[in-house]
Design a protein around this motif. Structure first.
Motif, PDB file in Angstrom:
ATOM      1  N   TYR A 116      -4.253  10.389   1.808  1.00 16.62           N
ATOM      2  CA  TYR A 116      -4.158  10.579   3.263  1.00 16.62           C
ATOM      3  C   TYR A 116      -5.122   9.681   4.020  1.00 16.62           C
ATOM      4  CZ  TYR A 116      -8.503  13.141   3.307  1.00 16.62           C
ATOM      5  OH  TYR A 116      -9.823  13.448   3.207  1.00 16.62           O
ATOM      6  N   ASP A 117      -6.263   9.319   3.365  1.00 15.23           N
ATOM      7  CA  ASP A 117      -7.278   8.552   4.100  1.00 15.23           C
ATOM      8  C   ASP A 117      -7.222   7.052   3.790  1.00 15.23           C
ATOM      9  OD1 ASP A 117      -8.086   8.770   1.510  1.00 15.23           O
ATOM     10  OD2 ASP A 117     -10.189   9.170   1.977  1.00 15.23           O
ATOM     11  N   PHE A 118      -6.118   6.579   3.226  1.00 18.45           N
ATOM     12  CA  PHE A 118      -5.999   5.137   2.991  1.00 18.45           C
ATOM     13  C   PHE A 118      -5.285   4.504   4.176  1.00 18.45           C
ATOM     14  CE2 PHE A 118      -3.802   1.317   1.581  1.00 18.45           C
ATOM     15  CZ  PHE A 118      -4.817   0.648   0.941  1.00 18.45           C
ATOM     16  N   PRO A 119      -5.697   3.353   4.654  1.00 18.28           N
ATOM     17  CA  PRO A 119      -6.851   2.567   4.239  1.00 18.28           C
ATOM     18  C   PRO A 119      -8.105   3.014   4.975  1.00 18.28           C
ATOM     19  CG  PRO A 119      -5.581   1.366   5.865  1.00 18.28           C
ATOM     20  CD  PRO A 119      -4.895   2.679   5.684  1.00 18.28           C
ATOM     21  N   ARG A 120      -9.233   2.952   4.271  1.00 18.73           N
ATOM     22  CA  ARG A 120     -10.499   3.350   4.894  1.00 18.73           C
ATOM     23  C   ARG A 120     -10.929   2.284   5.886  1.00 18.73           C
ATOM     24  NH1 ARG A 120     -12.425   5.599  -0.040  1.00 18.73           N
ATOM     25  NH2 ARG A 120     -11.789   7.788  -0.007  1.00 18.73           N
ATOM     26  N   ALA A 121     -11.487   2.761   6.984  1.00 21.02           N
ATOM     27  CA  ALA A 121     -11.966   1.832   8.012  1.00 21.02           C
ATOM     28  C   ALA A 121     -13.069   0.945   7.438  1.00 21.02           C
ATOM     29  CB  ALA A 121     -12.496   2.622   9.194  1.00 21.02           C
ATOM     30  N   GLY A 122     -13.246  -0.213   8.017  1.00 23.92           N
ATOM     31  CA  GLY A 122     -14.352  -1.082   7.629  1.00 23.92           C
ATOM     32  C   GLY A 122     -13.913  -2.231   6.754  1.00 23.92           C
ATOM     33  N   VAL A 123     -12.775  -2.071   6.066  1.00 26.83           N
ATOM     34  CA  VAL A 123     -12.284  -3.158   5.234  1.00 26.83           C
ATOM     35  C   VAL A 123     -11.515  -4.125   6.140  1.00 26.83           C
ATOM     36  CG1 VAL A 123     -10.822  -3.685   3.231  1.00 26.83           C
ATOM     37  CG2 VAL A 123     -11.959  -1.463   3.420  1.00 26.83           C
ATOM     38  N   PRO A 124     -11.694  -5.428   5.945  1.00 27.85           N
ATOM     39  CA  PRO A 124     -10.902  -6.344   6.767  1.00 27.85           C
ATOM     40  C   PRO A 124      -9.421  -6.001   6.635  1.00 27.85           C
ATOM     41  CG  PRO A 124     -12.418  -7.566   5.363  1.00 27.85           C
ATOM     42  CD  PRO A 124     -12.524  -6.123   4.977  1.00 27.85           C
ATOM     43  N   LEU A 150      -4.240  -5.638   0.922  1.00 24.26           N
ATOM     44  CA  LEU A 150      -5.011  -4.446   0.516  1.00 24.26           C
ATOM     45  C   LEU A 150      -4.139  -3.527  -0.320  1.00 24.26           C
ATOM     46  CD1 LEU A 150      -6.869  -2.960   3.612  1.00 24.26           C
ATOM     47  CD2 LEU A 150      -7.773  -4.397   1.781  1.00 24.26           C
ATOM     48  N   ASP A 151      -4.721  -2.970  -1.393  1.00 24.81           N
ATOM     49  CA  ASP A 151      -3.976  -1.952  -2.132  1.00 24.81           C
ATOM     50  C   ASP A 151      -4.885  -0.766  -2.397  1.00 24.81           C
ATOM     51  OD1 ASP A 151      -5.061  -2.027  -5.149  1.00 24.81           O
ATOM     52  OD2 ASP A 151      -4.927  -4.099  -4.441  1.00 24.81           O
ATOM     53  N   HIS A 152      -4.263   0.384  -2.587  1.00 25.03           N
ATOM     54  CA  HIS A 152      -5.012   1.536  -3.058  1.00 25.03           C
ATOM     55  C   HIS A 152      -4.929   1.511  -4.581  1.00 25.03           C
ATOM     56  CE1 HIS A 152      -6.637   5.429  -3.635  1.00 25.03           C
ATOM     57  NE2 HIS A 152      -5.560   5.817  -4.280  1.00 25.03           N
ATOM     58  N   PRO A 153      -6.072   1.507  -5.305  1.00 21.53           N
ATOM     59  CA  PRO A 153      -6.035   1.364  -6.761  1.00 21.53           C
ATOM     60  C   PRO A 153      -5.082   2.374  -7.408  1.00 21.53           C
ATOM     61  CG  PRO A 153      -8.287   1.271  -5.970  1.00 21.53           C
ATOM     62  CD  PRO A 153      -7.438   1.588  -4.771  1.00 21.53           C
ATOM     63  N   GLY A 154      -4.152   1.871  -8.194  1.00 24.35           N
ATOM     64  CA  GLY A 154      -3.201   2.744  -8.888  1.00 24.35           C
ATOM     65  C   GLY A 154      -2.076   3.235  -7.996  1.00 24.35           C
ATOM     66  N   GLY A 155      -2.064   2.816  -6.738  1.00 27.44           N
ATOM     67  CA  GLY A 155      -1.083   3.359  -5.804  1.00 27.44           C
ATOM     68  C   GLY A 155       0.049   2.418  -5.445  1.00 27.44           C
ATOM     69  N   SER A 156       0.055   1.215  -6.027  1.00 29.78           N
ATOM     70  CA  SER A 156       1.066   0.236  -5.623  1.00 29.78           C
ATOM     71  C   SER A 156       1.708  -0.407  -6.841  1.00 29.78           C
ATOM     72  CB  SER A 156       0.429  -0.906  -4.819  1.00 29.78           C
ATOM     73  OG  SER A 156      -0.360  -0.425  -3.778  1.00 29.78           O
ATOM     74  N   VAL A 157       2.875  -0.964  -6.626  1.00 28.52           N
ATOM     75  CA  VAL A 157       3.384  -1.938  -7.587  1.00 28.52           C
ATOM     76  C   VAL A 157       2.811  -3.275  -7.143  1.00 28.52           C
ATOM     77  CG1 VAL A 157       5.431  -3.164  -8.395  1.00 28.52           C
ATOM     78  CG2 VAL A 157       5.509  -0.678  -8.107  1.00 28.52           C
ATOM     79  N   LEU A 158       2.016  -3.870  -8.007  1.00 32.51           N
ATOM     80  CA  LEU A 158       1.446  -5.197  -7.751  1.00 32.51           C
ATOM     81  C   LEU A 158       1.995  -6.098  -8.840  1.00 32.51           C
ATOM     82  CD1 LEU A 158      -2.229  -3.991  -7.213  1.00 32.51           C
ATOM     83  CD2 LEU A 158      -0.571  -4.561  -5.425  1.00 32.51           C
ATOM     84  N   ALA A 216      -3.351   0.334   8.700  1.00 30.98           N
ATOM     85  CA  ALA A 216      -3.190   1.721   9.152  1.00 30.98           C
ATOM     86  C   ALA A 216      -2.152   1.814  10.271  1.00 30.98           C
ATOM     87  CB  ALA A 216      -4.531   2.267   9.622  1.00 30.98           C
ATOM     88  N   ALA A 217      -2.149   0.820  11.141  1.00 32.61           N
ATOM     89  CA  ALA A 217      -1.254   0.894  12.299  1.00 32.61           C
ATOM     90  C   ALA A 217       0.167   0.482  11.971  1.00 32.61           C
ATOM     91  CB  ALA A 217      -1.801   0.003  13.417  1.00 32.61           C
ATOM     92  N   ARG A 218       0.331  -0.386  10.966  1.00 34.57           N
ATOM     93  CA  ARG A 218       1.636  -1.021  10.841  1.00 34.57           C
ATOM     94  C   ARG A 218       2.288  -0.910   9.471  1.00 34.57           C
ATOM     95  NH1 ARG A 218       2.195  -3.678  15.417  1.00 34.57           N
ATOM     96  NH2 ARG A 218       4.070  -4.686  14.653  1.00 34.57           N
ATOM     97  N   ALA A 219       1.595  -0.277   8.495  1.00 36.44           N
ATOM     98  CA  ALA A 219       2.181  -0.215   7.153  1.00 36.44           C
ATOM     99  C   ALA A 219       2.495   1.220   6.768  1.00 36.44           C
ATOM    100  CB  ALA A 219       1.229  -0.862   6.147  1.00 36.44           C
ATOM    101  N   ILE A 220       3.173   1.386   5.647  1.00 38.75           N
ATOM    102  CA  ILE A 220       3.603   2.711   5.197  1.00 38.75           C
ATOM    103  C   ILE A 220       3.791   2.647   3.677  1.00 38.75           C
ATOM    104  CG2 ILE A 220       6.093   2.274   5.457  1.00 38.75           C
ATOM    105  CD1 ILE A 220       4.562   5.523   6.624  1.00 38.75           C
ATOM    106  N   SER A 221       3.809   3.813   3.054  1.00 40.58           N
ATOM    107  CA  SER A 221       4.028   3.856   1.602  1.00 40.58           C
ATOM    108  C   SER A 221       5.285   4.669   1.286  1.00 40.58           C
ATOM    109  CB  SER A 221       2.815   4.479   0.911  1.00 40.58           C
ATOM    110  OG  SER A 221       2.573   5.758   1.464  1.00 40.58           O
ATOM    111  N   LEU A 222       5.811   4.477   0.090  1.00 36.22           N
ATOM    112  CA  LEU A 222       7.033   5.192  -0.300  1.00 36.22           C
ATOM    113  C   LEU A 222       6.816   6.700  -0.304  1.00 36.22           C
ATOM    114  CD1 LEU A 222       8.518   3.092  -3.272  1.00 36.22           C
ATOM    115  CD2 LEU A 222       9.548   3.478  -1.024  1.00 36.22           C
ATOM    116  N   ASP A 223       5.642   7.160  -0.776  1.00 32.65           N
ATOM    117  CA  ASP A 223       5.448   8.623  -0.846  1.00 32.65           C
ATOM    118  C   ASP A 223       5.452   9.258   0.539  1.00 32.65           C
ATOM    119  OD1 ASP A 223       2.877   7.622  -0.204  1.00 32.65           O
ATOM    120  OD2 ASP A 223       1.848   9.220  -1.294  1.00 32.65           O
ATOM    121  N   ARG A 224       4.877   8.548   1.525  1.00 36.56           N
ATOM    122  CA  ARG A 224       4.872   9.105   2.886  1.00 36.56           C
ATOM    123  C   ARG A 224       6.298   9.138   3.450  1.00 36.56           C
ATOM    124  NH1 ARG A 224      -0.769   6.719   5.534  1.00 36.56           N
ATOM    125  NH2 ARG A 224      -2.088   7.445   3.831  1.00 36.56           N
ATOM    126  N   LEU A 225       7.098   8.174   3.077  1.00 39.70           N
ATOM    127  CA  LEU A 225       8.485   8.156   3.569  1.00 39.70           C
ATOM    128  C   LEU A 225       9.352   9.182   2.846  1.00 39.70           C
ATOM    129  CD1 LEU A 225       8.943   4.288   3.772  1.00 39.70           C
ATOM    130  CD2 LEU A 225       9.050   5.852   5.720  1.00 39.70           C
TER     131      LEU A 225
END
Ligand code: BTN
Length: 295
Positions: free
Chosen positions: A167-175, A80-88, A181-190
């Motif tokens: 703040y609301d990524f990842p939205r619930a409902g997506v596989p 899963l990625d947030h559009p424009g929010g990751s290096v892919l 949400a429980a186990r990942a993190i992003s550089l900006d939050r760190l």
């Protein structure tokens, strides 16, 4: 049998370029690993690059995307990625090495990503065997690596680095959303501030290019000093070594302590008084404090 034309065009100068199929000619000024092609949305940068590899794209071809509609993770999972929010990013190698050493390409990209996260965001990440990057006090997943071979001689290594998440990524409902949400993190939050994703990508690719030049010779051979250095560095930053892991085999589940990685990149686990080596499909990595059923 490897395609001679692909092999040579991947490693030689401009005279070989004329033999490449249409659409795979490098533009003038193209430099291996350092001239990424940027896409808006794609299904998966790995899928995209595998297709190009089979049409003769040269070693050092790199594809970046803003978003993926079907990002692929290891073991058939979704990324899963947030559009424009990751290096892919996906990178094409054509290693002239014994196939048993190709896993080093995944290690190299993971180590280059550690370099880039430290350099751009001041974030210290470590590897979770085989290729994940973990960071922060809770050892959350910051990046994942997916290495896929593409016959006859290609290795596509894709990496996703979480850079900026709303703040609301990842939205619930997506596989997979609950696990992310429980186990990942992003550089900006760190880092506590927004991260320039292009800078991360540029630092990643510069580190890949430098590391590759110490690992793979002009003739495609594996360079022994570079290999020894990469293996030692990987062991140093691999947080799985020393951790408890669960090994799932048909009909049995074992728990043990990971003590090393072997020559083939397998995780060596001490189970009772025995040492056994396992590959990624069998091993669930337990983080410090995890219950034995967690991934
Ligand atoms: C994993 O952690 O399971 C590996 C995730 C790899 C994700 C990256 S994002 C860029 C590239 N394209 C893909 O479809 N996957 C990899």
């Amino acid at each position: 049998m490897a395609d001679e034309r692909v092999d040579q065009s991947a490693r030689e100068g401009p005279s070989e370029q004329a033999t490449r199929p249409p659409g795979t000619q490098p533009k003038s000024g193209w430099r291996p690993f350092l001239s990424p092609e940027r896409l808006g949305e794609t299904s998966s940068t790995n899928a995209e690059l595998i297709e190009r590899a089979s049409s003769g794209a040269p070693e050092g071809t790199v594809v970046l995307a803003d978003r993926q509609s079907a990002g692929r993770g290891r073991l058939g999972r979704q990324w899963l990625d947030h559009p424009g929010g990751s290096v892919l990013c996906s990178i094409l190698f054509r290693p002239g090495w014994p196939i048993g050493c190709w896993f080093l390409g995944g290690w190299l990209v993971a180590l280059a990503a550690i370099d880039a996260c430290r350099q751009v965001a001041g974030v210290d990440a470590r590897c979770k065997w085989p290729n994940d990057l973990l960071a922060g006090a809770e050892h959350r997943k910051l990046a994942g690596v997916l290495a896929e071979t593409t016959p006859p001689d290609g290795l596509v290594v894709g990496i996703g680095i979480n850079c900026n998440w709303p703040y609301d990524f990842p939205r619930a409902g997506v596989p997979e959303a609950a696990e992310v949400a429980a186990r990942a993190i992003s550089l900006d939050r760190l880092a506590g501030e927004s991260i320039d994703r292009d800078e991360v990508a540029a630092a990643l690719l510069a580190a890949v290019a430098t590391r590759w030049s110490t690992l793979s010779g002009p003739d495609g051979s594996l360079l022994a000093p570079g290999e020894a250095k990469l293996r030692a560095e990987y062991r140093r930053v691999c947080s799985t070594i020393g951790q408890e892991v669960r090994v799932e085999l048909p009909g049995e589940v074992l728990t043990g302590r990971a003590v090393d990685v072997d020559e083939g990149g397998h995780l060596v686990v001490e189970i009772g008084s025995r040492l056994r080596a396992f590959d990624a499909a069998d091993v669930v990595h337990l983080r410090p404090g995890d219950p034995a059923t967690s991934r």
